[in-house]
Design a protein around this motif. Structure first.
Motif, short mmCIF file in Angstrom:
data_model
loop_
_atom_site.label_atom_id
_atom_site.label_comp_id
_atom_site.label_asym_id
_atom_site.label_seq_id
_atom_site.Cartn_x
_atom_site.Cartn_y
_atom_site.Cartn_z
N GLN A 1 0.83 -1.20 0.00
CA GLN A 1 0.00 0.00 0.00
C GLN A 1 0.87 1.25 0.00
O GLN A 1 0.45 2.30 -0.48
CB GLN A 1 -0.94 0.00 1.21
N GLN B 1 0.10 4.13 -2.66
CA GLN B 1 -0.20 5.48 -2.20
C GLN B 1 0.80 6.48 -2.77
O GLN B 1 0.44 7.59 -3.18
CB GLN B 1 -0.20 5.51 -0.68
N GLY C 1 -0.39 5.47 3.91
CA GLY C 1 -0.95 4.38 3.12
C GLY C 1 -0.78 3.02 3.77
O GLY C 1 -1.57 2.11 3.54
#
Lengths: 463, 287, 314
Positions: C95, C99, C232
Motif C-alpha cells: 500500500q 499510495q 498508506g
C-alpha cells in the motif's frame, strides 16, 4: 616556401591523390554516408520516442553509448601519446606516421563525446552545464578536460601541418577555395630561420603539454566510474588501467590506419615494414602492461571476495553470461598480439595489422564488459519481473548510432586526407635527404664495429 | 435434446439468476451508520464532525450524501445546517454563536445529526449530548523542578466554573506530524492535574514547547482541547552555516584552486602557442 | 513470447517515417512538455468556510500553492526529517507503493518506494524490506550531479529539480541503493497533474528524460501531514518525523525517535558505505506476520521469482 625538386616530386604524388576520388573511394564514401544517415534517422527516432527505444533501463542506465565513448576517447591516444612522445624524443622514423596519428586524435575526440550526448535524457538542456555547472562532479571535469584536449589536439595537428600547408600554397590547384585556404592557414610560412625557430618551439610545447593532458583526460573518464560505490568500478587502479588500455587501443587503430592508407594511397615507399615493426613492438609492450593491470584488478577483487565484487566476477566467468566475451577481451585479445609480435619471424605487415584488429575489437568489448555487468549487479536484489530491466540488450537504434559513429570516423578521415597529405611530406623528404633512416642503420653498424674493436683491443691487452 | 436447446436453457437460467439479483438489490436497502463527535479547541471554537458509513461488504465511508445538523432543545429540533459528506464520509459543522447558547435546563447542549436515506440506502441518525467544559494549561516551578498544571472545569453553569474531578486527561507535546503523549491521568478533587514538565524534550531554537491537554471521547464533555507554550524545553540550535563540500553547492576550495591552476596552466600555453603562430606570420620577411 | 516482443519493437522501429529524420532538427520543440493548458473550465469544489457556510471555489486555488524555487532549494527551516521502518511489521501489502504512486501521479511501473524480499543468509528467515530513498547526509548522487539538479536541503531532504536535470543518469549509477528512476518515455499525464505548477517539492508533473525519486513528500510536511507511504501503510510499518523534535509517527502511534531506535536496535542499511542515511530500520525480530503472507496477492510466477532472487547461490 621553396621546395627542393625531391620534395616537389613527392608533393605532386600526394596532391594528385588529394584532388581526385577513385571509384572504390566513391563507393566507400557512399556506404559511409548511408550509414551516417541511418544514424541520423535512429537519432530522430530516439529524440521523438524518448530513450525507451534504447536497451537502457533503470538498472543499466548506461549502455553501448558509453562504451563507444570510452572507446573513441581511448583511440585518440594514438596521436596524443604516440606522436607526442615520438616528437619529444625526436624518434627519427616518426615522420611518415605522425600525421595519421594526429588525425586519429582529433577525429576520435570529436566523435567520442557525441556519444555522451546520445546518452543524455535532455539534450535540449546542454547549456545547463554552463549555467549551473558544479565542479565537484567528474562529468564537469570530463567536459573541461575533453574540450581542452580537443583544442590542444587541433592546435598540435595544425602546427605539425604548417610546413605542408606552406608547400601546398605553392602548388597550382584548380579550385579557388583550396588556394585561399592554404594561403590563409600557412600564415606566410616560408621556412626562414626565425619562422622555423618559432614553429619548433611551439611544436615542442604542444607535444609536451598534450601528454599529461591525454593522461588526465582518460583518468577523469576512469574516475567517472571509479568514484561510484559500484562493484567492478570502485577501484583505485582504474585511472592508470584506462590510460594503458587507451594507448593500447590507440596504437592498434594507428597500425590499422597505416595499413589502410598504405594500400589505398600506395604509400609503400613511405610507410615501411620498419614502422609496423616498431609500432608492433610498442603494441606488444602496452599489451603486456594492459594484461598486468587486468590481472591485478581481477585478482584483488577475487582474493578479497567481497560479495558484490564476486557477483560481477561470477558473471564474467559464467559461460551463460559473459565468459566468452571476457575470454576474448581480456585473454585472447592480449595474448594473441603479444604472441605474434614477440617472435620476429611472425612479424609481417599483415600479421601485425591483423593482431591490431583483434586488439582493438577486444578493447571495445572490454569497455562493454566494464559497464554492463556492473550495472546489471545492483547492491539490492534485482526483484523485477521485467526482463529488459534485468538484462541489457542493445537495440537497433543503438547499433545504428554505433555504426554511424564508426562511419563518421572513416568519413572524416577520408575528408581530412583529401585536404592534407596523409604523410608529413616536407618532413619526410627532409629526413630522407638527411638519410635519417639510413642513419639508424649506420649508427648500428658503427656501434657494432666499435664494440668489436674494443673487444679486440681488450683481448690484445690481455695477451 | 440437442445441444442448441441446452445452450438456450443455460442462457435463460443465467438471465433469470441475474435478474433476481437486480430485483433483490432494489428491494433491500443498504445499511447506513452515523457517527458524531463534539470538539472544542483552545480558541473555544466548537464543531461537530459526523461520519456517515454505508455497508456493502463492510462499512465504508459514504461520500456526497446530505447530512443535517440539528440543535435539540426540550424536544424541539431546529435545523442548523445541511452539509454534504466528503470522500471520507465526513461532514463538519462549525457551531455558530447562537447555537451555543441553547443549553437546556440540565445545562447540557443536545445536537442531532441525521441522514434521510435515499432509494437505495436506509436513513440514519445520531444524537449527542454535551456538557460545555474547558481546560486551562499553565506552568509553574517549585525549586528547580518544573511542572505543568491543567485545570478542567464546566462552563455551562453560570459565572462560577465547576471543577471537573476524577476525569482522565491526556497531556501531549505538540509536534509537526502528531501529538506525543507524555501523561494520561485523572484530575484530583479540585479539578486539577499536575505533571512534571518534560525538560529533556527538544523545543524550537529557543526551547519553546507547546503542551496540549485533552479530554478525549468523554461521555459528557466530548473532546475538549487546550494548550500552552513555554520556553523550558531543550533548545535546538539551527546550525545551517554554508559549507563547501562534495555534496554542497560550493566546491571545496582546494578543488577550485587545483582546477584553476591546471586549466590556466594549459590555456596559457595555448595562448603562447597562438602568439608564436602570429610571430611566424610577422616574421615572413626575415631571412 | 520474448521473440514476439522483439519482433514488435523491430516493426515499430522500422515503421517510423523518414519525416521523423527531418523532424529531429527541431529537437527542442519536440521536447516541449506534453502538458497542455486545460481546455475545460476550471473545476469548482465546495469548501467549508470557518463560519460553516459552503463556498464555491476553483480547485486550483485550494490545492496548496508550491513554495518558491528558492524555498524548495533551501528546505523547511529548523527541520531534520527522518524515517524509521519497522521490519517486524511489514507483510508486503504494497500500500506504501500504491499510495506513493497515486500521490505523485505515476504509472504502475515507476516505484519510488520498493518492497524487496530479503534474506541475509540461507540459514536465516526471509523478511520484507520496504525501501524509499534514504536521503543520505553524504549523498553520493548529489556529489556527482554536474548541474546541481539534485541537491541536499537543510531539512535533510534530497530532491531532484526536473526543470534543471539534463538526464545524464550519473546519479543513478552513483546511488548504491537503486533509489532512482528515469523517465524513459513520456508518461500519460492526468489533467490534474498538468494543472499543478511544477515544484521539486511535489515532483509533479513528471518530465521525460529526467530522473525522479522518493522526495519524502515535503509539500505534505509543510501542511503538517505525513508522507503518502506512511499514511498508506495498513500495518503502521513506516514512521516519519523530525529528528530535531525527536519524534516519529506512523499516523496512529508516536514515539520519541531517540528512544525508538535505541530500544529497538535501529540500524542503517549498508552503513559501511558511509552515506549516512536518514532512514533507519528496526530489525525484523518477533515479526507480526509470516513472510509468506506477503505472497498472498502474487501469482505463482512472481512468488517463484521472489524466492529465487533472495539469497545469491554460487
Amino acid at each position: 616556401m621553396k621546395l627542393d625538386p625531391k620534395s616537389a616530386r613527392s608533393l605532386e604524388f600526394f596532391t594528385a591523390q588529394m584532388v581526385r576520388i577513385s571509384r572504390p573511394g566513391m563507393i566507400g564514401l557512399a556506404v559511409m554516408l548511408l550509414v551516417v544517415f541511418g544514424g541520423i534517422y535512429a537519432l530522430a527516432v530516439q529524440v521523438i520516442d524518448g530513450h525507451i527505444v534504447t536497451g537502457m533501463r533503470d538498472n543499466v542506465v548506461w549502455g553501448i553509448y558509453i562504451a563507444n565513448f570510452i572507446f573513441f576517447i581511448g583511440i585518440s591516444y594514438a596521436g596524443a601519446l604516440i606522436s607526442g612522445i615520438l616528437h619529444l624524443l625526436r624518434v627519427p622514423w616518426r615522420a611518415p606516421i605522425i600525421r595519421i596519428a594526429e588525425m586519429i586524435t582529433v577525429i576520435s575526440t570529436m566523435i567520442g563525446p557525441s556519444y555522451i550526448l546520445l546518452c543524455m535524457g535532455r539534450l535540449d538542456r546542454l547549456h545547463h552545464l554552463a549555467l549551473y555547472g558544479r565542479i565537484q562532479s567528474p562529468i564537469l571535469w570530463d567536459v573541461l578536460a575533453i574540450s581542452t584536449y580537443l583544442t590542444g589536439s587541433i592546435i598540435f595537428l595544425y602546427l605539425a601541418s604548417i610546413r605542408d600547408l606552406a608547400a601546398l600554397r605553392t602548388y597550382p590547384f584548380k579550385s579557388k577555395w583550396r588556394i585561399w585556404l592554404y594561403k590563409f592557414l600557412s600564415v606566410d610560412f616560408n621556412g626562414n630561420a626565425a619562422q622555423n625557430q618559432y614553429l619548433d618551439r611551439a611544436l615542442t610545447i604542444m607535444s609536451a603539454i598534450i601528454i599529461p593532458l591525454a593522461i588526465l583526460v582518460h583518468s577523469v573518464l576512469a574516475w567517472i566510474f571509479g568514484m561510484t560505490l559500484r562493484p567492478g568500478w570502485h577501484s583505485t587502479i582504474f585511472a592508470p588501467y584506462f590510460v594503458i588500455a587507451a594507448v593500447f587501443s590507440g596504437t592498434g587503430v594507428l597500425i590499422i590506419a597505416m595499413w589502410v592508407f598504405r594500400k589505398v594511397y600506395h604509400l609503400e615507399s613511405y610507410i615501411t615494414k620498419i614502422h609496423f615493426n616498431y609500432l608492433g613492438i610498442i603494441l606488444m609492450i602496452l599489451g603486456a602492461l594492459y594484461a598486468y593491470f587486468t590481472f591485478s584488478e581481477y585478482l584483488t577483487s577475487w582474493y578479497g571476495s567481497e560479495t558484490w565484487e564476486m557477483e560481477v566476477l561470477y558473471k564474467l566467468f559464467d559461460t551463460n553470461e559473459y565468459w566468452w566475451w571476457f575470454f576474448f577481451a581480456a585473454i585472447l585479445g592480449v595474448v594473441l598480439p603479444i604472441a605474434v609480435i614477440l617472435f620476429p619471424r611472425f612479424r609481417t605487415i599483415n600479421s601485425i595489422t591483423a593482431v591490431s584488429v583483434i586488439a582493438v575489437l577486444a578493447l571495445w568489448v572490454k569497455r562493454y564488459l566494464i559497464i554492463i555487468p556492473t550495472l546489471e549487479t545492483p547492491l539490492l536484489p534485482l526483484q523485477d519481473m521485467r526482463p529488459e530491466y534485468i538484462h541489457y540488450k542493445v537495440t537497433p537504434v543503438e547499433w545504428m548510432l554505433t555504426f554511424a559513429g564508426i562511419a563518421m570516423f572513416c568519413l572524416l578521415f577520408f575528408l581530412f586526407s583529401k585536404f592534407l597529405p596523409i604523410v608529413n611530406v616536407v618532413k619526410v623528404t627532409e629526413d630522407r635527404s638527411y638519410g635519417a633512416l639510413r642513419q639508424i642503420v649506420a649508427d648500428r653498424i658503427i656501434k657494432r664495429e666499435v664494440k668489436a674493436f674494443k673487444l679486440k683491443e681488450r683481448q690484445k691487452f690481455a695477451h | 435434446m440437442n445441444s442448441g436447446f441446452k445452450h438456450i436453457l443455460l442462457i435463460l437460467s443465467i438471465a433469470l439468476i441475474s435478474a433476481h439479483g437486480i430485483i433483490a438489490q432494489e428491494t433491500e436497502l443498504a445499511n447506513t451508520k452515523l457517527q458524531a463527535a463534539y470538539y472544542k479547541d483552545q480558541n473555544n471554537l466548537e464543531r461537530i464532525t459526523a461520519k456517515l458509513l454505508i455497508k456493502s461488504e463492510r462499512y465504508e465511508p459514504f461520500a456526497n450524501a446530505e447530512v443535517h445538523f440539528y440543535s435539540v432543545k426540550d424536544t424541539t429540533k431546529t435545523l442548523l445546517k445541511t452539509i454534504v459528506t466528503d470522500e471520507k464520509g465526513e461532514a463538519t459543522y462549525i457551531l455558530e454563536p447562537d447555537a451555543k447558547a441553547s443549553s437546556d435546563s440540565t445545562g447540557q447542549v443536545v445536537f442531532a445529526v441525521e441522514y434521510d436515506g435515499n432509494p437505495t440506502s436506509e436513513s440514519a441518525s445520531k444524537e449527542i449530548m454535551v456538557t460545555p467544559a474547558a481546560l486551562k494549561v499553565t506552568f509553574f516551578q517549585e525549586d528547580t523542578t518544573k511542572f505543568i498544571s491543567i485545570e478542567a472545569f464546566e462552563t455551562g453553569g453560570g459565572d462560577t466554573p465547576i471543577p471537573i474531578t476524577e476525569t482522565e486527561i491526556g497531556v501531549f507535546v505538540k509536534r509537526t506530524f502528531s501529538y506525543l503523549n507524555i501523561a494520561k491521568e485523572a484530575t484530583n478533587t479540585e479539578g486539577k492535574l499536575i505533571v512534571p514538565f518534560p525538560v529533556d524534550m527538544p523545543g524550537d531554537s529557543i526551547g519553546v514547547l507547546t503542551i496540549v491537554a485533552k479530554i478525549e471521547d468523554h461521555d459528557l464533555y466530548g473532546n475538549v482541547e487546550a494548550w500552552g507554550t513555554i520556553n523550558w524545553a531543550r533548545p535546538v540550535p539551527i546550525a545551517d552555516e554554508a559549507r563547501r563540500g562534495l555534496g554542497d553547492t560550493d566546491a571545496p576550495l582546494w578543488m577550485v584552486y587545483t582546477l584553476i591552476v591546471l586549466l590556466s596552466a594549459v590555456w596559457f600555453h595555448y595562448a603562447y602557442v597562438i602568439f608564436l603562430i602570429i610571430k611566424i606570420k610577422l616574421a615572413k620577411h626575415h631571412i | 513470447m520474448e521473440e514476439q516482443k522483439n519482433d514488435q519493437s523491430r516493426r515499430a522501429f522500422f515503421s517510423k517515417t523518414v519525416p521523423a529524420a527531418i523532424g529531429m532538427l527541431g529537437v527542442s520543440g519536440l521536447l516541449a512538455e506534453a502538458c497542455k493548458a486545460p481546455e475545460e473550465e476550471e473545476e469548482k469544489v465546495s469548501l467549508l468556510a470557518p463560519d460553516g457556510k459552503l463556498v464555491q471555489v476553483s480547485k486550483s486555488s485550494i490545492s496548496p500553492q508550491p513554495v518558491s524555487p528558492q524555498e524548495a532549494r533551501e528546505g523547511i527551516p529548523g527541520k531534520k526529517f527522518v524515517m524509521v521502518i519497522d521490519l517486524a511489521r511489514c507483510k508486503n501489502a504494497r500500500q506504501c507503493v500504491a499510495q506513493c504512486q497515486k500521490m505523485h501521479n505515476q504509472p504502475a511501473e515507476d516505484e519510488w518506494i520498493k518492497v524487496f524480499l530479503m534474506q541475509d543468509s540461507e540459514d536465516t528467515a526471509p523478511y520484507w524490506f520496504p525501501k524509499p530513498c534514504f536521503h543520505c547526509n553524504q549523498p553520493p548522487c548529489v556529489k556527482v550531479c554536474p548541474v546541481g539538479a539534485t541537491y541536499k536541503r537543510t531539512d535533510g531532504i534530497v530532491l531532484v529539480d526536473t526543470d534543471r536535470c539534463i538526464g545524464c543518469k550519473f546519479c543513478m549509477t552513483a546511488c548504491p541503493y537503486s533509489s532512482r528512476v528515469f523517465q524513459w518515455k513520456e508518461a500519460p499525464k492526468s489533467a490534474e497533474s498538468c494543472s499543478q505548477p511544477y515544484s521539486p517539492e511535489t515532483s509533479v508533473p513528471s518530465r521525460v528524460g529526467t530522473v525522479g525519486k522518493c522526495d519524502f513528500c515535503p509539500d505534505m510536511a509543510r501542511q503538517g501531514k505525513l508522507p503518502g507511504c506512511v499514511t498508506g501503510c495498513p500495518n503502521g510499518v513506516i514512521f516519519f518525523g523530525d529528528k530535531n523534535e525527536d519524534i516519529v509517527s506512523n499516523g496512529s502511534e508516536s514515539f520519541r525517535f531517540s528512544e525508538l531506535v535505541h530500544d529497538r536496535a535501529g540500524y542503517h542499511f549498508m552503513a559501511e558505505l558511509g552515506t549516512e542515511p536518514n532512514v533507519y530500520y528496526l530489525p525484523p525480530v518477533d515479526r507480526l506476520f509470516d513472510y509468506e503472507k506477503g505472497f498472498n496477492d502474487l501469482s505463482d510466477e512472481q512468488v517463484e521469482f521472489y524466492k529465487n532472487s533472495v539469497v545469491k547461490k554460487h
